[in-house]
Motif scaffolding. Sequence first.
Motif, PDB file in Angstrom:
ATOM      1  N   HIS A 147       0.822  -1.220   0.000  1.00 34.04           N
ATOM      2  CA  HIS A 147       0.000   0.000   0.000  1.00 34.04           C
ATOM      3  C   HIS A 147       0.851   1.263   0.000  1.00 34.04           C
ATOM      4  N   HIS A 148       1.938   1.232   0.740  1.00 31.22           N
ATOM      5  CA  HIS A 148       2.762   2.441   0.883  1.00 31.22           C
ATOM      6  C   HIS A 148       3.452   2.814  -0.419  1.00 31.22           C
ATOM      7  N   HIS A 149       3.651   1.837  -1.296  1.00 33.29           N
ATOM      8  CA  HIS A 149       4.383   2.106  -2.527  1.00 33.29           C
ATOM      9  C   HIS A 149       3.487   2.239  -3.758  1.00 33.29           C
ATOM     10  N   TYR A 150       2.173   2.357  -3.523  1.00 29.83           N
ATOM     11  CA  TYR A 150       1.301   2.691  -4.644  1.00 29.83           C
ATOM     12  C   TYR A 150       1.794   3.978  -5.298  1.00 29.83           C
ATOM     13  N   ARG A 151       1.813   4.010  -6.612  1.00 29.90           N
ATOM     14  CA  ARG A 151       1.983   5.276  -7.318  1.00 29.90           C
ATOM     15  C   ARG A 151       0.576   5.794  -7.603  1.00 29.90           C
ATOM     16  N   ASN A 161      -5.803   3.270   1.229  1.00 35.19           N
ATOM     17  CA  ASN A 161      -4.822   2.312   1.765  1.00 35.19           C
ATOM     18  C   ASN A 161      -3.453   2.968   1.952  1.00 35.19           C
ATOM     19  N   TYR A 162      -3.062   3.817   1.018  1.00 33.86           N
ATOM     20  CA  TYR A 162      -1.786   4.524   1.157  1.00 33.86           C
ATOM     21  C   TYR A 162      -1.806   5.412   2.396  1.00 33.86           C
ATOM     22  N   GLU A 163      -2.870   6.180   2.549  1.00 33.10           N
ATOM     23  CA  GLU A 163      -2.959   7.106   3.695  1.00 33.10           C
ATOM     24  C   GLU A 163      -2.932   6.373   5.025  1.00 33.10           C
ATOM     25  N   ALA A 164      -3.449   5.135   5.057  1.00 38.35           N
ATOM     26  CA  ALA A 164      -3.432   4.359   6.297  1.00 38.35           C
ATOM     27  C   ALA A 164      -2.031   3.925   6.693  1.00 38.35           C
ATOM     28  N   THR A 165      -1.058   4.024   5.763  1.00 33.24           N
ATOM     29  CA  THR A 165       0.331   3.630   6.095  1.00 33.24           C
ATOM     30  C   THR A 165       1.141   4.793   6.649  1.00 33.24           C
ATOM     31  N   LEU A 166       0.593   6.009   6.606  1.00 39.29           N
ATOM     32  CA  LEU A 166       1.369   7.189   7.001  1.00 39.29           C
ATOM     33  C   LEU A 166       1.347   7.375   8.517  1.00 39.29           C
TER      34      LEU A 166
END
Length: 396
Positions: free
Chosen positions: A322-326, A391-396
């Motif tokens: 998730h963190h590496h989604y572009r 999903n990306y925002e949940a990794t921050l």
Amino acid sequence: MEYDIKEFDEIRPYEAGEMKQAFEELINDRQFSALLKGFVPWLPKSIRNGLLRLAFTGVKTPLDFQLRFMKPVVWHVVRKHTDGLTFDDGELDIERTGDIETPRYTFLSNHRDIVLDSAFLDVMLNKHGYPTTVEIGIGDNLLIYPWIKRLVRMNKAFTVRRGLTAHEMMRSSQLMSRYIHYAVTQKRENIWIAQREGRAKDSSDHTQESVLKMLAMGGATEGGSPAASLRELNIVPLTISYEFDPCDYLKAREFQLKRDNPEYKKSKQDDLDNMKTGIFGYKGRVHYHCAATINSWLGELENLPRNLFYAQLSQRIDREIHHHYRLYPCNYIALDLLKGNRDNQAHYNQQDEERFEQYLKGQLAKIRIPNKDEAYLRERMLTMYANPVRNYEATL
């Protein structure tokens, strides 16, 4: 660990000595011949087959086959049906000094396309100097014709059996795990496998613990520590980011059909339509990102009870993916449209909005079903594009 390679005969790709016979059987298959005729109807069968045999000269291994036949096809798809394919393997931090020194990896990725997930990875590994491409797991539900099974086995695919009883599934999982360990540690092959069975229809990608348990079954420490078994495989969480998913309207269609009829199931023709649309549909920009291998942090989980170990492991892999989604403008626009605000407007402009609205309109127009629910279908498609941001925002 010693393996009896004959135990893998029912699932493995072809070996070098089997390629010539497999090729002859392929070009003499009536359905495959009819398919080729559709591309070049003006050429007689004898000339078509003669040209194929000439092109096959010097092909001795599945890797040779990929580089001779599949690589040009995949780059054609990249040029014609994407706005560019990029690849970031910086976190692997390896020196590709040769076949022996370069490690082999198990790429565990989110699942965007039945055919192209691994095909795009293959051409990127080749372009970036890796000594080999990937062997891939393909569900036998997709191998609906003998020529398809023959072709994918020539193309470094091993078979994943579907629709089994619980007992059969256990045996199949053990066999597949042993094969993957054998392929990485002794055949010196890379592996690609999806993080879950089937694609996430809403593009919210999450690793199934059952996949990780399967991978841990084999290996030198079979029956021992799951972490030790997984460490052998050099597992790389791989993120695949599409700007536009050409199958989005097919997924939305399936959502409504299942909503209106819980007994609805896709047909074999539906699977073929998805494969065709995924390959030849417009994808915009496509990006692949390799995280560091899980070996770099697996020790942090090693002493957990097994149920917690797999739960924590799947969550950590999800976080890496998730963190590496572009993320692209359409992802942020979709989230704002769903929420009815403009919280993410820094990530897009008016031209991006107009383009995405036109895209949505065109994709929705392709859906032809009884009682078509435009509002529901639009919400489903927006959710597909918004979930990678969530999903990306949940990794921050």
